[in-house]
Scaffold this motif. Structure first.
Motif, mmCIF file in Angstrom:
data_model
loop_
_atom_site.group_PDB
_atom_site.id
_atom_site.type_symbol
_atom_site.label_atom_id
_atom_site.label_comp_id
_atom_site.label_asym_id
_atom_site.label_seq_id
_atom_site.Cartn_x
_atom_site.Cartn_y
_atom_site.Cartn_z
ATOM 1 N N GLU A 143 -9.608 1.799 1.520
ATOM 2 C CA GLU A 143 -8.790 0.793 0.849
ATOM 3 C C GLU A 143 -7.587 1.549 0.289
ATOM 4 O OE1 GLU A 143 -11.222 -1.332 -1.970
ATOM 5 O OE2 GLU A 143 -9.456 -2.345 -2.794
ATOM 6 N N VAL A 144 -6.392 1.153 0.697
ATOM 7 C CA VAL A 144 -5.190 1.895 0.283
ATOM 8 C C VAL A 144 -4.688 1.312 -1.040
ATOM 9 C CG1 VAL A 144 -2.836 2.545 0.932
ATOM 10 C CG2 VAL A 144 -4.588 2.276 2.715
ATOM 11 N N PRO A 145 -4.525 2.128 -2.084
ATOM 12 C CA PRO A 145 -4.003 1.606 -3.357
ATOM 13 C C PRO A 145 -2.516 1.282 -3.271
ATOM 14 C CG PRO A 145 -4.445 3.981 -3.549
ATOM 15 C CD PRO A 145 -4.856 3.570 -2.148
ATOM 16 N N GLY A 146 -2.014 0.501 -4.241
ATOM 17 C CA GLY A 146 -0.591 0.162 -4.286
ATOM 18 C C GLY A 146 0.251 1.418 -4.489
ATOM 19 N N ASP A 147 1.446 1.411 -3.926
ATOM 20 C CA ASP A 147 2.297 2.609 -3.911
ATOM 21 C C ASP A 147 3.048 2.767 -5.238
ATOM 22 O OD1 ASP A 147 4.118 4.647 -3.364
ATOM 23 O OD2 ASP A 147 4.279 4.066 -1.255
ATOM 24 N N PRO A 148 2.776 3.860 -5.992
ATOM 25 C CA PRO A 148 3.497 4.051 -7.252
ATOM 26 C C PRO A 148 5.003 4.194 -7.029
ATOM 27 C CG PRO A 148 2.250 6.045 -6.688
ATOM 28 C CD PRO A 148 1.840 4.980 -5.716
ATOM 29 N N SER A 149 5.397 4.682 -5.846
ATOM 30 C CA SER A 149 6.831 4.852 -5.588
ATOM 31 C C SER A 149 7.518 3.502 -5.365
ATOM 32 C CB SER A 149 7.041 5.747 -4.360
ATOM 33 O OG SER A 149 6.462 7.010 -4.584
ATOM 34 N N GLY B 292 0.805 -1.219 0.000
ATOM 35 C CA GLY B 292 0.000 0.000 0.000
ATOM 36 C C GLY B 292 0.840 1.271 0.000
ATOM 37 N N ASP B 293 0.210 2.321 -0.488
ATOM 38 C CA ASP B 293 0.874 3.618 -0.613
ATOM 39 C C ASP B 293 1.281 4.159 0.771
ATOM 40 O OD1 ASP B 293 0.953 6.035 -2.792
ATOM 41 O OD2 ASP B 293 0.694 6.754 -0.738
ATOM 42 N N ILE C 51 1.829 -5.134 -13.089
ATOM 43 C CA ILE C 51 1.780 -4.683 -11.692
ATOM 44 C C ILE C 51 0.347 -4.217 -11.463
ATOM 45 C CG2 ILE C 51 2.888 -3.301 -9.905
ATOM 46 C CD1 ILE C 51 5.165 -2.745 -11.918
ATOM 47 N N GLU C 52 -0.347 -4.938 -10.589
ATOM 48 C CA GLU C 52 -1.769 -4.655 -10.376
ATOM 49 C C GLU C 52 -1.963 -3.545 -9.351
ATOM 50 O OE1 GLU C 52 -3.326 -9.260 -11.023
ATOM 51 O OE2 GLU C 52 -3.228 -8.413 -9.011
#
Ligand code: S3P
Length: 429
Positions: free
Chosen positions: A225-231, A12-13, A250-251
């Motif tokens: 709901e925390v989205p996946g971290d772009p970093s 998560g981000d 990468i989902e």
């Protein structure tokens, strides 16, 4: 190691995880969070909010946070240990600044060198007082204002942490606090504060953003709901682009426009990155990304895009070191005050791995190998200076090198991406 293939999800981000804990801890009632990043930085935020009265617990896949209400933070009984986390420190200084409590902030060797004057200045105008170590660093003590004063503050540096510190201080300040942002930075605080029911307005005037927040706010608990971290996805995006034969999905990657600069720059360099199933999660745009091996070409990176990829430059430098031709970056003075001096540390690390580059005051000029693997460092250890993003970037450089890259310390990776090594092994197996 082989090419990167298959489908993966990154944790998560980090920015959104910090904020979901802080805002949940300020709402009255139970906030539930899934996809929370369980890295050390976010856990430092959780420990601090517990020390100030919130209850924060993991239950199965979910985190449950029972808040104390804006104005309800308790005086912590011991110093708040922020570990490596600048975001925890600066945002929590904002919160404490307008509560009638006193808190001491401490951190590790990296955090203790980072400038806090940028938040001390506006928070002092709001009525808080500070006793900081020389140069405005940690350890420092904040004495919160008993009657806080709303301010109008124009950000002197493009920093989401400074913006957020003032907005969070504004939550418990009577009247309207205004932040003027000449250059847009990540807007997770604004999106999420609105989601929690804060009265927050944004106006665009002559290209500047003015953010208004009304205190004393009542925050309502949320389900997040925390989205996946772009970093974090960034390391895998670059790894797939530079490793022949790669075809990786990468989902669930967060693609908030204030964070998506790296994808744009890599596309300008010729990187094939496709987006599928664009959707919204927790008030944030998200998509699945398919990344395929590509020949990259060096470019002049427009400094105006820097704030939307401020944490991604270390790994962009790795991509540039393998591209055809020269990549020039500028306007990156802020990189010198991150977890390490990321211009100097990446220049030394990439040189040690055989890259050809010049370090300028505000950026790097990198002459790429044209796809030929870097030499690598063999047995010499690259110094990462307690900086997770240097360690992960140089791990990716190692993948694209003949002799591999040896890193002095991988422990800092746990601050933001605890399963980085396992996921890299999975994607390359
Ligand atoms: C962050 C803001 C950025 C970024 C950091 C996270 C945030 O820092 O580098 O990793 O969550 O607000 P600055 O505000 O110093 O640019």
């Amino acid at each position: 190691m082989g090419p990167l293939t298959g489908r993966i999800r990154v944790p998560g981000d980090k920015s959104i995880s910090h904020r979901s804990i802080m805002f949940g801890a300020l709402a009255v009632g139970e906030t539930r969070v899934t996809g929370l990043l369980e890295g050390e930085d976010v856990m430092a935020t959780a420990a601090a909010m517990r020390a100030m009265g919130a209850s924060i617990e993991r239950s199965g896949d979910e985190w449950r946070i029972c808040g104390v209400g804006v104005g309800g933070l308790l005086q912590p009984q011991a110093a708040l240990d922020m570990g490596n986390s600048g975001t925890s420190t600066r945002l929590l200084m904002g919160l404490v600044a307008t509560h009638a409590i006193t808190a001491t902030f401490t951190g590790d060797a990296s955090l203790s060198k980072r400038p806090m004057g940028r938040v001390i200045d506006p928070l002092s105008l709001m009525g808080a007082s500070f006793e900081a170590s020389p140069g405005g660093t940690l350890p420092l003590m904040v004495r919160g204002a008993t009657t806080a004063v709303p301010i109008e503050y124009r950000l002197p540096v493009a920093s989401a942490q400074v913006k957020s510190a003032v907005l969070l201080a504004g939550l418990n300040t009577p009247g309207i606090t205004r932040v003027i942002e000449p250059i847009a930075t990540r807007d997770h605080s604004e999106r999420m504060l609105r989601g929690f029911g804060a009265e927050l307005e944004i106006e665009e005037v002559d290209g500047e953003r003015i953010i208004f927040i009304r205190g004393e706010a009542d925050l309502q608990p949320q389900v997040i709901e925390v989205p996946g971290d772009p970093s974090s996805a960034a390391f895998f995006i670059v790894a797939a682009l530079v490793t022949e034969g790669s075809d990786l999905v990468i989902e669930n990657v967060g693609l908030n426009p204030t964070r998506a600069g790296l994808v744009e720059v890599l596309r300008q360099m010729g990187g094939r990155i496709e987006e599928f199933d664009r959707r919204e999660i927790g008030g944030e745009p998200v998509a699945d990304l398919r990344v395929t091996y590509s020949r990259l070409t060096g470019i002049d990176v427009d400094p105006a895009i820097a704030p939307s990829m401020i944490d991604e430059f270390p790994v962009l430098f790795v991509a540039a070191a393998l591209a055809d031709g020269t990549t020039t970056t500028s306007g990156l003075e802020e990189l010198r005050v991150k977890e390490s001096d990321r211009l100097d540390v990446m220049a030394s690390a990439l040189r040690a791995a055989g890259a050809d580059l010049d370090e300028e005051e505000d950026g790097l000029v990198i002459r790429g190998t044209g796809g030929v693997p870097l030499r690598g460092t063999a047995n010499a250890r690259v110094k990462t200076h307690l900086d997770h993003r240097i360690a992960m970037s140089m791990a990716i450089a190692g993948l694209a090198s003949r002799d591999g890259v040896l890193i002095d310390d991988t422990a800092p990776i746990r601050t933001s991406f605890p399963n980085f090594e396992a996921l890299l092994a999975e994607a390359t197996s």
